[in-house]
Design an enzyme around this catalytic site. Structure first.
Site, PDB file in Angstrom:
ATOM      1  N   ASP A  35      91.701 -34.091  -7.357  1.00  0.00           N
ATOM      2  CA  ASP A  35      92.141 -33.417  -8.595  1.00  0.00           C
ATOM      3  C   ASP A  35      91.566 -34.019  -9.881  1.00  0.00           C
ATOM      4  O   ASP A  35      91.745 -33.469 -10.957  1.00  0.00           O
ATOM      5  CB  ASP A  35      93.684 -33.422  -8.668  1.00  0.00           C
ATOM      6  CG  ASP A  35      94.281 -34.842  -8.583  1.00  0.00           C
ATOM      7  OD1 ASP A  35      95.402 -34.976  -8.033  1.00  0.00           O
ATOM      8  OD2 ASP A  35      93.643 -35.809  -9.068  1.00  0.00           O
TER       9      ASP A  35
ATOM     10  N   HIS B 137      87.330 -38.146  -0.737  1.00  0.00           N
ATOM     11  CA  HIS B 137      87.349 -36.789  -0.159  1.00  0.00           C
ATOM     12  C   HIS B 137      86.735 -35.758  -1.087  1.00  0.00           C
ATOM     13  O   HIS B 137      87.073 -34.583  -1.019  1.00  0.00           O
ATOM     14  CB  HIS B 137      88.796 -36.400   0.191  1.00  0.00           C
ATOM     15  CG  HIS B 137      89.371 -37.250   1.292  1.00  0.00           C
ATOM     16  ND1 HIS B 137      90.712 -37.270   1.588  1.00  0.00           N
ATOM     17  CD2 HIS B 137      88.795 -38.133   2.157  1.00  0.00           C
ATOM     18  CE1 HIS B 137      90.932 -38.120   2.597  1.00  0.00           C
ATOM     19  NE2 HIS B 137      89.780 -38.661   2.946  1.00  0.00           N
TER      20      HIS B 137
ATOM     21  N   CYS C  27      76.088 -18.180  -3.313  1.00  0.00           N
ATOM     22  CA  CYS C  27      75.087 -19.055  -3.921  1.00  0.00           C
ATOM     23  C   CYS C  27      74.084 -18.227  -4.714  1.00  0.00           C
ATOM     24  O   CYS C  27      73.515 -17.257  -4.180  1.00  0.00           O
ATOM     25  CB  CYS C  27      74.374 -19.818  -2.791  1.00  0.00           C
ATOM     26  SG  CYS C  27      72.958 -20.795  -3.326  1.00  0.00           S
TER      27      CYS C  27
ATOM     28  N   THR D 299     100.596 -42.105  -0.461  1.00  0.00           N
ATOM     29  CA  THR D 299      99.870 -41.494   0.646  1.00  0.00           C
ATOM     30  C   THR D 299     100.658 -41.658   1.936  1.00  0.00           C
ATOM     31  O   THR D 299     101.311 -42.666   2.155  1.00  0.00           O
ATOM     32  CB  THR D 299      98.450 -42.090   0.809  1.00  0.00           C
ATOM     33  OG1 THR D 299      97.797 -41.452   1.916  1.00  0.00           O
ATOM     34  CG2 THR D 299      98.477 -43.593   1.030  1.00  0.00           C
TER      35      THR D 299
ATOM     36  N   ASN E  79     105.800 -45.758  -2.521  1.00  0.00           N
ATOM     37  CA  ASN E  79     106.005 -44.436  -1.928  1.00  0.00           C
ATOM     38  C   ASN E  79     107.491 -44.105  -1.984  1.00  0.00           C
ATOM     39  O   ASN E  79     108.328 -44.991  -2.076  1.00  0.00           O
ATOM     40  CB  ASN E  79     105.520 -44.468  -0.460  1.00  0.00           C
ATOM     41  CG  ASN E  79     105.231 -43.081   0.082  1.00  0.00           C
ATOM     42  OD1 ASN E  79     106.041 -42.170  -0.089  1.00  0.00           O
ATOM     43  ND2 ASN E  79     104.067 -42.894   0.692  1.00  0.00           N
TER      44      ASN E  79
ATOM     45  N   ALA F  92     105.813 -43.107  -7.988  1.00  0.00           N
ATOM     46  CA  ALA F  92     104.657 -43.865  -8.510  1.00  0.00           C
ATOM     47  C   ALA F  92     104.672 -43.862 -10.037  1.00  0.00           C
ATOM     48  O   ALA F  92     104.347 -44.877 -10.672  1.00  0.00           O
ATOM     49  CB  ALA F  92     103.371 -43.241  -7.989  1.00  0.00           C
TER      50      ALA F  92
HETATM   51  C1  BV8 Z   1      85.859 -38.355   9.318  1.00  0.00           C
HETATM   52  C2  BV8 Z   1      90.397 -31.942   2.137  1.00  0.00           C
HETATM   53  C3  BV8 Z   1      84.151 -38.875  10.807  1.00  0.00           C
HETATM   54  C4  BV8 Z   1      90.327 -32.229   0.693  1.00  0.00           C
HETATM   55  C5  BV8 Z   1      91.450 -33.561   3.617  1.00  0.00           C
HETATM   56  C6  BV8 Z   1      89.723 -42.226  13.011  1.00  0.00           C
HETATM   57  C7  BV8 Z   1      88.566 -42.527  12.298  1.00  0.00           C
HETATM   58  C8  BV8 Z   1      87.854 -41.520  11.667  1.00  0.00           C
HETATM   59  C9  BV8 Z   1      88.305 -40.192  11.709  1.00  0.00           C
HETATM   60  C10 BV8 Z   1      89.451 -39.911  12.400  1.00  0.00           C
HETATM   61  C11 BV8 Z   1      90.155 -40.908  13.057  1.00  0.00           C
HETATM   62  N1  BV8 Z   1      91.222 -40.328  13.651  1.00  0.00           N
HETATM   63  C12 BV8 Z   1      91.223 -38.995  13.377  1.00  0.00           C
HETATM   64  C13 BV8 Z   1      90.145 -38.712  12.632  1.00  0.00           C
HETATM   65  C14 BV8 Z   1      89.784 -37.386  12.167  1.00  0.00           C
HETATM   66  C15 BV8 Z   1      90.395 -37.052  10.809  1.00  0.00           C
HETATM   67  C16 BV8 Z   1      91.825 -37.517  10.653  1.00  0.00           C
HETATM   68  O1  BV8 Z   1      92.080 -38.536  10.046  1.00  0.00           O
HETATM   69  N2  BV8 Z   1      92.746 -36.739  11.178  1.00  0.00           N
HETATM   70  C17 BV8 Z   1      94.155 -37.090  11.042  1.00  0.00           C
HETATM   71  C18 BV8 Z   1      94.951 -35.876  10.577  1.00  0.00           C
HETATM   72  C19 BV8 Z   1      94.627 -37.624  12.372  1.00  0.00           C
HETATM   73  N3  BV8 Z   1      89.584 -37.597   9.750  1.00  0.00           N
HETATM   74  C20 BV8 Z   1      88.522 -36.885   9.322  1.00  0.00           C
HETATM   75  O2  BV8 Z   1      88.162 -35.843   9.838  1.00  0.00           O
HETATM   76  C21 BV8 Z   1      87.715 -37.454   8.162  1.00  0.00           C
HETATM   77  N4  BV8 Z   1      86.341 -37.421   8.518  1.00  0.00           N
HETATM   78  O3  BV8 Z   1      86.423 -39.328   9.627  1.00  0.00           O
HETATM   79  O4  BV8 Z   1      84.639 -38.042   9.767  1.00  0.00           O
HETATM   80  C22 BV8 Z   1      83.048 -38.193  11.444  1.00  0.00           C
HETATM   81  C23 BV8 Z   1      82.299 -38.914  12.318  1.00  0.00           C
HETATM   82  C24 BV8 Z   1      81.250 -38.295  12.928  1.00  0.00           C
HETATM   83  C25 BV8 Z   1      80.957 -36.968  12.667  1.00  0.00           C
HETATM   84  C26 BV8 Z   1      81.728 -36.242  11.777  1.00  0.00           C
HETATM   85  C27 BV8 Z   1      82.786 -36.855  11.169  1.00  0.00           C
HETATM   86  C28 BV8 Z   1      87.875 -36.572   6.921  1.00  0.00           C
HETATM   87  C29 BV8 Z   1      89.251 -36.699   6.339  1.00  0.00           C
HETATM   88  C30 BV8 Z   1      89.374 -35.847   5.039  1.00  0.00           C
HETATM   89  C31 BV8 Z   1      90.123 -34.607   5.365  1.00  0.00           C
HETATM   90  N5  BV8 Z   1      90.307 -33.798   4.158  1.00  0.00           N
HETATM   91  N6  BV8 Z   1      91.588 -32.601   2.691  1.00  0.00           N
HETATM   92  C32 BV8 Z   1      91.448 -31.501   0.010  1.00  0.00           C
HETATM   93  O5  BV8 Z   1      91.563 -30.273   0.192  1.00  0.00           O
HETATM   94  O6  BV8 Z   1      92.205 -32.165  -0.718  1.00  0.00           O
HETATM   95  S1  BV8 Z   1      92.774 -34.442   4.134  1.00  0.00           S
HETATM   96  C33 BV8 Z   1      94.089 -34.343   3.078  1.00  0.00           C
HETATM   97  O7  BV8 Z   1      94.965 -35.402   3.506  1.00  0.00           O
HETATM   98  C34 BV8 Z   1      93.760 -34.619   1.624  1.00  0.00           C
HETATM   99  O8  BV8 Z   1      92.408 -34.974   1.401  1.00  0.00           O
HETATM  100  C35 BV8 Z   1      94.639 -35.816   1.301  1.00  0.00           C
HETATM  101  O9  BV8 Z   1      94.015 -36.578   0.379  1.00  0.00           O
HETATM  102  C36 BV8 Z   1      94.732 -36.486   2.639  1.00  0.00           C
HETATM  103  C37 BV8 Z   1      95.842 -37.493   2.795  1.00  0.00           C
HETATM  104  O10 BV8 Z   1      97.064 -36.881   2.434  1.00  0.00           O
HETATM  105  P1  BV8 Z   1      97.971 -37.664   1.360  1.00  0.00           P
HETATM  106  O11 BV8 Z   1      97.195 -37.813   0.112  1.00  0.00           O
HETATM  107  O12 BV8 Z   1      98.502 -38.894   1.988  1.00  0.00           O
HETATM  108  O13 BV8 Z   1      99.122 -36.611   1.062  1.00  0.00           O
HETATM  109  P2  BV8 Z   1     100.435 -36.345   1.939  1.00  0.00           P
HETATM  110  O14 BV8 Z   1     101.033 -35.075   1.457  1.00  0.00           O
HETATM  111  O15 BV8 Z   1     100.105 -36.497   3.392  1.00  0.00           O
HETATM  112  O16 BV8 Z   1     101.404 -37.557   1.567  1.00  0.00           O
HETATM  113  C38 BV8 Z   1     101.885 -37.682   0.249  1.00  0.00           C
HETATM  114  C39 BV8 Z   1     102.663 -38.983   0.211  1.00  0.00           C
HETATM  115  O17 BV8 Z   1     103.111 -39.192  -1.131  1.00  0.00           O
HETATM  116  C40 BV8 Z   1     103.889 -38.998   1.091  1.00  0.00           C
HETATM  117  O18 BV8 Z   1     103.951 -40.224   1.791  1.00  0.00           O
HETATM  118  C41 BV8 Z   1     105.063 -38.898   0.083  1.00  0.00           C
HETATM  119  O19 BV8 Z   1     106.207 -39.606   0.535  1.00  0.00           O
HETATM  120  C42 BV8 Z   1     104.475 -39.568  -1.105  1.00  0.00           C
HETATM  121  N7  BV8 Z   1     105.023 -39.146  -2.410  1.00  0.00           N
HETATM  122  C43 BV8 Z   1     105.388 -37.901  -2.786  1.00  0.00           C
HETATM  123  N8  BV8 Z   1     105.760 -37.918  -4.100  1.00  0.00           N
HETATM  124  C44 BV8 Z   1     105.603 -39.200  -4.537  1.00  0.00           C
HETATM  125  C45 BV8 Z   1     105.134 -39.987  -3.464  1.00  0.00           C
HETATM  126  N9  BV8 Z   1     104.880 -41.306  -3.577  1.00  0.00           N
HETATM  127  C46 BV8 Z   1     105.109 -41.873  -4.779  1.00  0.00           C
HETATM  128  N10 BV8 Z   1     105.557 -41.183  -5.856  1.00  0.00           N
HETATM  129  C47 BV8 Z   1     105.823 -39.856  -5.772  1.00  0.00           C
HETATM  130  N11 BV8 Z   1     106.282 -39.193  -6.851  1.00  0.00           N
HETATM  131 ZN    ZN Z   2      72.338 -21.540  -1.216  1.00  0.00          ZN
END
Ligand code: BV8
Ligand code: ZN
Length: 240
Positions: free
Chosen positions: A104, A119, A147, A188, A213, A231
């Site tokens: 963002d 990301h 495009c 996160t 968190n 936060a």
């Molecule tokens: C990759 C798109 C490798 C952008 C997103 C191990 C190693 C490597 C990869 C993996 C692995 N295990 C699994 C994988 C695959 C995968 C993965 O992690 N899957 C998970 C679900 C199991 N990872 C990937 O695919 C990554 N790529 O590793 O590539 C590779 C190797 C070879 C060939 C090809 C590839 C890519 C990961 C990126 C995915 N893209 N989104 C967008 O649209 O925004 S993920 C999405 O989740 C967002 O990007 C976001 O940033 C991310 C994490 O979410 P959070 O930010 O934590 O948000 P969430 O809602 O979950 O939590 C919010 C938290 O805030 C909560 O805890 C809440 O309590 C708290 N909260 C709320 N309000 C407050 C607060 N805290 C404080 N104050 C408040 N007021």
């Molecule tokens: Zn193009």
């Protein structure tokens, strides 16, 4: 209880040579932006349907509608006290680095100068075919953006599941983390890798891991310092 721990973390920050922070959607929640999990952006959808290339190819219109909605909400979002406090930490500490999973750009809007976007960002778009990237030129997109160079589908320049992070990004974040005495994990759920793995790197290197968190994240371990709350309220209390 937080008061005692906040004083302890402030002391750690004042003594640290280097501090790294990893942020997630929770740091933008008080700017009015929904988080992903727990009834947030992905509610009713499979994350992979909206944040993967296969989901985009299956239904580009639906993915763009979802990103367009998020971009629309972002137009009215302003940095909150949590973002501003992190920008302050960057000014006050000898070496402070910020890696974010957020797309963002509110950290930059708050004045953080060094932000590593693990990301990507929601404003730039990239052609699926010729891979040309167009920065903010496309703030208001037509429903099915194409495009101008080759007619291919434009997609948001964010990192989807199964896609590599930007070249060198996780390596840079790891390097900062290895050198840090304090690692802040803010707003996160700690479920998305490799970003979520940074806290383990910090622990292995003996850094103090401080989790801010509303509730304990999946990646949290005993021994971490857990500051429970918003936060936007906790971070300003940490700025020396
Ligand atoms: C990759 C798109 C490798 C952008 C997103 C191990 C190693 C490597 C990869 C993996 C692995 N295990 C699994 C994988 C695959 C995968 C993965 O992690 N899957 C998970 C679900 C199991 N990872 C990937 O695919 C990554 N790529 O590793 O590539 C590779 C190797 C070879 C060939 C090809 C590839 C890519 C990961 C990126 C995915 N893209 N989104 C967008 O649209 O925004 S993920 C999405 O989740 C967002 O990007 C976001 O940033 C991310 C994490 O979410 P959070 O930010 O934590 O948000 P969430 O809602 O979950 O939590 C919010 C938290 O805030 C909560 O805890 C809440 O309590 C708290 N909260 C709320 N309000 C407050 C607060 N805290 C404080 N104050 C408040 N007021
Ligand atoms: Zn193009």
């Amino acid at each position: 209880m937080n008061e005692v721990k906040i004083r302890e973390v402030r002391r750690l920050l004042e003594r640290a040579q280097q501090v790294t922070a990893l942020t997630g959607a929770g740091v933008s929640a008080e700017s009015g932006l929904p988080t992903f999990r727990g009834g947030g952006l992905w509610d009713g959808f499979l994350a992979e349907e909206l944040s993967s290339m296969s989901g985009f190819r299956r239904n580009p219109r639906r993915v763009w509608d979802w990103y367009r909605e998020r971009r629309q909400a972002l137009k009215h979002a302003r940095p909150n006290p949590g973002h501003l406090a992190l920008a302050q930490l960057e000014c006050r500490l000898p070496a402070f680095h910020l890696a974010t999973q957020n797309v963002d750009r509110l950290h930059q809007a708050a004045g953080s100068r060094q932000v590593l976007e693990l990301h990507g960002n929601i404003w730039d778009v990239r052609c699926v075919d010729c891979r040309q990237t167009f920065d903010r030129a496309y703030v208001d997109l037509p429903p099915e953006p194409r495009c101008p160079e080759c007619g291919g589908w434009l997609r948001p320049a964010v990192v989807w599941f199964g896609e590599e992070l930007p070249e060198g990004a996780i390596e840079q974040a790891c390097e900062w983390t290895v050198q840090s005495q304090v690692f802040l994990v803010i707003g996160t759920s700690g479920v998305v890798y490799p970003a979520a793995g940074l806290a383990d790197v910090a622990r292995r290197c003996g850094a103090a891991v401080v989790e801010i968190n509303l509730e304990p994240a999946q990646s949290q371990q005993t021994g971490d310092i857990f500051l429970q709350g918003k936060a936007g309220e906790i971070l300003p209390a940490l700025v020396p």
